[in-house]
Design a protein around this motif. Structure first.
Motif, short mmCIF file in Angstrom:
data_model
loop_
_atom_site.label_atom_id
_atom_site.label_comp_id
_atom_site.label_asym_id
_atom_site.label_seq_id
_atom_site.Cartn_x
_atom_site.Cartn_y
_atom_site.Cartn_z
N ARG A 115 26.62 26.93 44.67
CA ARG A 115 27.45 26.45 43.56
C ARG A 115 27.93 27.58 42.67
O ARG A 115 28.90 27.42 41.91
CB ARG A 115 26.67 25.44 42.71
CG ARG A 115 26.27 24.17 43.43
CD ARG A 115 25.40 23.32 42.53
NE ARG A 115 24.16 24.01 42.18
CZ ARG A 115 23.29 23.57 41.27
NH1 ARG A 115 23.54 22.44 40.61
NH2 ARG A 115 22.18 24.25 41.02
N TYR A 116 27.25 28.73 42.76
CA TYR A 116 27.56 29.82 41.84
C TYR A 116 27.77 31.13 42.59
O TYR A 116 27.13 31.38 43.62
CB TYR A 116 26.41 30.02 40.84
CG TYR A 116 26.06 28.78 40.06
CD1 TYR A 116 26.87 28.34 39.03
CD2 TYR A 116 24.92 28.04 40.38
CE1 TYR A 116 26.56 27.19 38.31
CE2 TYR A 116 24.61 26.89 39.67
CZ TYR A 116 25.42 26.47 38.64
OH TYR A 116 25.11 25.34 37.95
N GLY A 117 28.65 31.98 42.04
CA GLY A 117 28.76 33.34 42.52
C GLY A 117 27.55 34.13 42.04
O GLY A 117 26.89 33.74 41.06
N THR A 149 32.42 44.06 38.97
CA THR A 149 33.33 45.02 39.60
C THR A 149 32.49 46.10 40.26
O THR A 149 31.25 46.12 40.13
CB THR A 149 34.32 45.64 38.59
OG1 THR A 149 35.34 46.34 39.31
CG2 THR A 149 33.63 46.60 37.63
N LEU A 150 33.13 46.99 40.99
CA LEU A 150 32.51 48.12 41.68
C LEU A 150 31.56 47.67 42.79
O LEU A 150 30.89 48.51 43.40
CB LEU A 150 31.75 49.05 40.71
CG LEU A 150 32.60 49.69 39.61
CD1 LEU A 150 31.72 50.54 38.69
CD2 LEU A 150 33.71 50.56 40.22
N ASN A 151 31.48 46.37 43.06
CA ASN A 151 30.62 45.87 44.12
C ASN A 151 31.32 45.79 45.46
O ASN A 151 30.68 45.73 46.50
CB ASN A 151 30.11 44.47 43.76
CG ASN A 151 31.23 43.44 43.81
OD1 ASN A 151 32.20 43.53 43.05
ND2 ASN A 151 31.14 42.49 44.73
N HIS A 152 32.66 45.76 45.44
CA HIS A 152 33.41 45.52 46.67
C HIS A 152 34.06 46.78 47.24
O HIS A 152 34.97 46.71 48.05
CB HIS A 152 34.47 44.42 46.45
CG HIS A 152 35.36 44.64 45.27
ND1 HIS A 152 34.89 44.63 43.98
CD2 HIS A 152 36.69 44.87 45.18
CE1 HIS A 152 35.89 44.85 43.15
NE2 HIS A 152 36.99 45.00 43.86
N ILE A 153 33.55 47.92 46.82
CA ILE A 153 33.94 49.21 47.39
C ILE A 153 32.66 49.94 47.77
O ILE A 153 31.68 49.92 47.02
CB ILE A 153 34.79 50.04 46.40
CG1 ILE A 153 35.17 51.39 47.02
CG2 ILE A 153 34.07 50.24 45.07
CD1 ILE A 153 36.18 52.18 46.19
N GLY A 154 32.64 50.55 48.96
CA GLY A 154 31.45 51.27 49.38
C GLY A 154 31.16 52.46 48.49
O GLY A 154 32.09 53.15 48.06
N ARG A 173 48.12 39.86 46.45
CA ARG A 173 48.59 38.96 47.51
C ARG A 173 47.44 38.40 48.33
O ARG A 173 47.45 37.23 48.74
CB ARG A 173 49.59 39.70 48.42
CG ARG A 173 50.96 39.90 47.78
CD ARG A 173 52.00 40.33 48.79
NE ARG A 173 51.74 41.67 49.31
CZ ARG A 173 52.15 42.79 48.73
NH1 ARG A 173 52.84 42.74 47.59
NH2 ARG A 173 51.89 43.97 49.27
N ALA A 174 46.40 39.23 48.57
CA ALA A 174 45.24 38.76 49.32
C ALA A 174 44.52 37.66 48.57
O ALA A 174 44.10 36.66 49.15
CB ALA A 174 44.29 39.93 49.60
N LEU A 175 44.40 37.81 47.25
CA LEU A 175 43.77 36.77 46.45
C LEU A 175 44.64 35.52 46.43
O LEU A 175 44.13 34.39 46.53
CB LEU A 175 43.55 37.26 45.02
CG LEU A 175 42.51 38.39 44.83
CD1 LEU A 175 42.46 38.78 43.36
CD2 LEU A 175 41.14 37.98 45.32
N GLY A 181 32.34 38.75 52.30
CA GLY A 181 33.02 37.61 52.90
C GLY A 181 34.30 37.22 52.19
O GLY A 181 35.09 36.43 52.71
N GLY A 182 34.51 37.76 50.98
CA GLY A 182 35.72 37.47 50.22
C GLY A 182 36.91 38.25 50.77
O GLY A 182 36.75 39.20 51.55
#
Length: 212
Positions: A108-110, A127-132, A205-207, A190-191
């Motif tokens: 139910r939650y992120g 932020t900063l979580n989706h870049i290696g 655009r991806a979002l 997975g996003g």
């Protein structure tokens, strides 16, 4: 004003974030779970210019706190340590890699919403979580560069989001503000933008494509 940044976590991501922040002109403190003397050598080698400190001291003097600890340790994290602070949640819940974490295993939650619920007196921004971490220094670019990468910034407090978006811009990325912390789940593993190098337009655009 240039806020001091406290990075909590001296593993892989924490030092990388600290290095790009220092390069952008931010004063930075780094703290692990114990005595700063234990990370003094690794800090001097991996993050020259950062100050190793006790976590409480680092947070007290900071305008922004980066939470980059192993996710399984978050359940024991003291919310009072970061009360009243802007907290960048750079962590990820990724069961295939880290195993199931009961605290975060609620669809139910992120994951950052769960972090915010626990850190109720802080302003959490994802932020900063989706870049290696290995890409942070390689992919930063000056403002206006045609190949400048975008990073999402999600939070419920507009002031905190503005501060963190400025940090993202100054370290070398285009900040794309999402509509609230709930939208931060789109930055998770997975996003549509997780681990993908995208320009601002491509990112938006991806979002948009996922929401359609």
């Amino acid at each position: 004003m240039t806020p001091r940044i406290a990075v909590l976590g001296a593993g892989h991501a924490g030092p990388a974030i600290a290095r790009v922040a220092i390069a952008a002109g931010y004063p930075v403190s780094v703290a692990a779970s114990g005595d700063p003397e234990k990370i003094a050598l690794i800090t001097s080698v991996l993050v020259p210019g950062a100050e190793p400190r006790w976590a409480a001291d680092a947070v007290r003097d900071a305008g922004v706190v980066v939470l980059s600890i192993p996710l399984h340790r978050f359940a024991a994290f003291d919310p009072g340590l970061v009360a009243g602070k802007i907290v960048i949640d750079a962590m990820n819940y990724w069961p295939p890699i880290d195993g199931v974490q009961e605290l975060f295993d609620d669809p139910r939650y992120g994951s950052s919403e769960i972090v915010q619920r626990r850190l109720a007196r802080s302003m959490v921004v994802k932020t900063l979580n989706h870049i290696g971490y290995h890409e942070l220094e390689e992919e930063l670019r000056p403002a206006g560069a045609p190949d400048r990468r975008a990073l999402g910034v999600a939070g419920d407090d507009p002031g905190a989001v503005a501060v963190v978006a400025d940090v993202v811009e100054r370290i070398g990325y285009d900040a794309v503000r999402l509509d609230g912390l709930r939208e931060g789940r789109r930055l998770q593993p997975g996003g549509p933008v997780f681990g993908v190098s995208l320009s601002r337009g491509q990112f938006e655009r991806a979002l948009g494509a996922e929401a359609a």
